[in-house]
Design a protein around this motif. Structure first.
Motif, PDB file in Angstrom:
ATOM      1  N   LYS A 189       0.848  -1.192   0.000  1.00 17.08           N
ATOM      2  CA  LYS A 189       0.000   0.000   0.000  1.00 17.08           C
ATOM      3  C   LYS A 189       0.886   1.246   0.000  1.00 17.08           C
ATOM      4  N   ASN A 190       0.304   2.341  -0.489  1.00 16.03           N
ATOM      5  CA  ASN A 190       1.013   3.619  -0.509  1.00 16.03           C
ATOM      6  C   ASN A 190       1.121   4.172   0.903  1.00 16.03           C
ATOM      7  N   ILE A 191       2.199   4.931   1.154  1.00 15.38           N
ATOM      8  CA  ILE A 191       2.352   5.538   2.479  1.00 15.38           C
ATOM      9  C   ILE A 191       2.028   7.028   2.472  1.00 15.38           C
ATOM     10  N   TYR A 192       1.739   7.607   1.321  1.00 11.92           N
ATOM     11  CA  TYR A 192       1.312   9.005   1.293  1.00 11.92           C
ATOM     12  C   TYR A 192      -0.176   9.072   1.634  1.00 11.92           C
ATOM     13  N   THR A 193      -0.579  10.188   2.222  1.00 11.73           N
ATOM     14  CA  THR A 193      -1.974  10.333   2.639  1.00 11.73           C
ATOM     15  C   THR A 193      -2.817  11.077   1.604  1.00 11.73           C
ATOM     16  N   TYR A 194      -2.160  11.744   0.681  1.00 11.95           N
ATOM     17  CA  TYR A 194      -2.846  12.451  -0.403  1.00 11.95           C
ATOM     18  C   TYR A 194      -1.801  12.803  -1.448  1.00 11.95           C
ATOM     19  N   LEU A 195      -2.259  13.207  -2.629  1.00 16.06           N
ATOM     20  CA  LEU A 195      -1.372  13.705  -3.679  1.00 16.06           C
ATOM     21  C   LEU A 195      -1.522  15.218  -3.738  1.00 16.06           C
ATOM     22  N   TYR A 196      -0.405  15.894  -3.857  1.00 15.01           N
ATOM     23  CA  TYR A 196      -0.366  17.355  -3.837  1.00 15.01           C
ATOM     24  C   TYR A 196      -0.244  17.882  -5.264  1.00 15.01           C
ATOM     25  N   ASP A 197      -1.022  18.898  -5.614  1.00 12.28           N
ATOM     26  CA  ASP A 197      -0.953  19.507  -6.947  1.00 12.28           C
ATOM     27  C   ASP A 197       0.211  20.491  -6.993  1.00 12.28           C
ATOM     28  N   PHE A 198       1.254  20.097  -7.709  1.00 11.58           N
ATOM     29  CA  PHE A 198       2.468  20.904  -7.848  1.00 11.58           C
ATOM     30  C   PHE A 198       2.587  21.340  -9.303  1.00 11.58           C
ATOM     31  N   VAL A 237       1.835  15.120  -7.081  1.00 13.20           N
ATOM     32  CA  VAL A 237       3.089  14.588  -6.548  1.00 13.20           C
ATOM     33  C   VAL A 237       2.888  14.097  -5.116  1.00 13.20           C
ATOM     34  N   ILE A 238       3.816  13.246  -4.688  1.00 12.07           N
ATOM     35  CA  ILE A 238       3.858  12.797  -3.305  1.00 12.07           C
ATOM     36  C   ILE A 238       4.709  13.800  -2.545  1.00 12.07           C
ATOM     37  N   SER A 239       4.104  14.516  -1.638  1.00 10.81           N
ATOM     38  CA  SER A 239       4.849  15.518  -0.882  1.00 10.81           C
ATOM     39  C   SER A 239       5.392  14.910   0.414  1.00 10.81           C
ATOM     40  N   ILE A 240       6.401  15.552   0.964  1.00 13.75           N
ATOM     41  CA  ILE A 240       6.947  15.153   2.257  1.00 13.75           C
ATOM     42  C   ILE A 240       5.823  15.161   3.302  1.00 13.75           C
TER      43      ILE A 240
END
Length: 194
Positions: free
Chosen positions: A163-172, A177-180
């Protein structure tokens, strides 16, 4: 009168610079002498450096940090696997933890709530290094031969826990993108250091 004012301002400036250097040196000592014996393979390590590029990346999604890597313990040595752009060397890096943090002004370490299979992690890291993945300057999640730091770490964890560890994708700038910050907010990780 003007000479005394210049001398007074020069002394004040020298004092301010001296205090800054003392504080900066003290921060460096804290990082370089920190005891990392409690770290485990699979821990995530975030850093923020004191330079323009690090400041710029920390502004993406208002994060406190600008770079991420994954810890792997080999005997009594602690390494950080990460990816960053480098014209002179491979983009994929395996650095001793003190080297990884040598220019950092701050860092944070998070641990996944469940145990990590170290042998699987070792195999995943070995395979990624054999693929000679390059840094993704376009921050494109659809490519697999190029990765940026958060994508690199997420890719590893996806292979480990499915599973992914990011909680959301950020619009860059029109790219998702996957943000810190999107990883820092994951409740499946706990803080190892403060």
């Amino acid at each position: 009168m003007i000479g005394k004012l210049i001398l007074k301002n020069s002394l004040l400036l020298a004092l301010i610079i001296s205090l800054f250097l003392i504080i900066y040196k003290k921060e460096k000592e804290i990082i370089s002498t920190n005891n990392f014996k409690n770290l485990k393979s699979g821990d995530l390590i975030f850093r923020k450096e004191l330079n323009f590029i690090s400041n710029m990346f920390a502004l993406v999604d208002n994060s406190e940090y600008s770079h991420i890597g994954i810890v792997f313990v080999e005997g009594d040595q602690i390494f950080v696997y990460h990816i960053e752009s480098n014209e002179e060397d491979n983009d994929l890096k395996k650095d001793e933890i003190n080297h990884f943090l040598s220019s950092s002004e701050k860092y944070r370490i998070l641990r996944y709530k469940d145990n990590i299979d170290e042998k699987s992690l070792q195999n995943i890291l070995k395979n990624i290094f054999q693929e000679n993945i390059k840094f993704d300057f376009h921050f494109d999640l659809t490519t697999t031969d190029k990765l940026y730091c958060t994508e690199f770490v997420n890719n590893i964890f996806y292979k480990l826990i499915n599973k992914n560890i990011y909680t959301y994708l950020y619009d860059f700038n029109g790219n998702l993108v996957i943000s810190i910050k999107s990883i820092l907010l994951n409740q499946d990780f706990v803080i190892v250091n403060q």
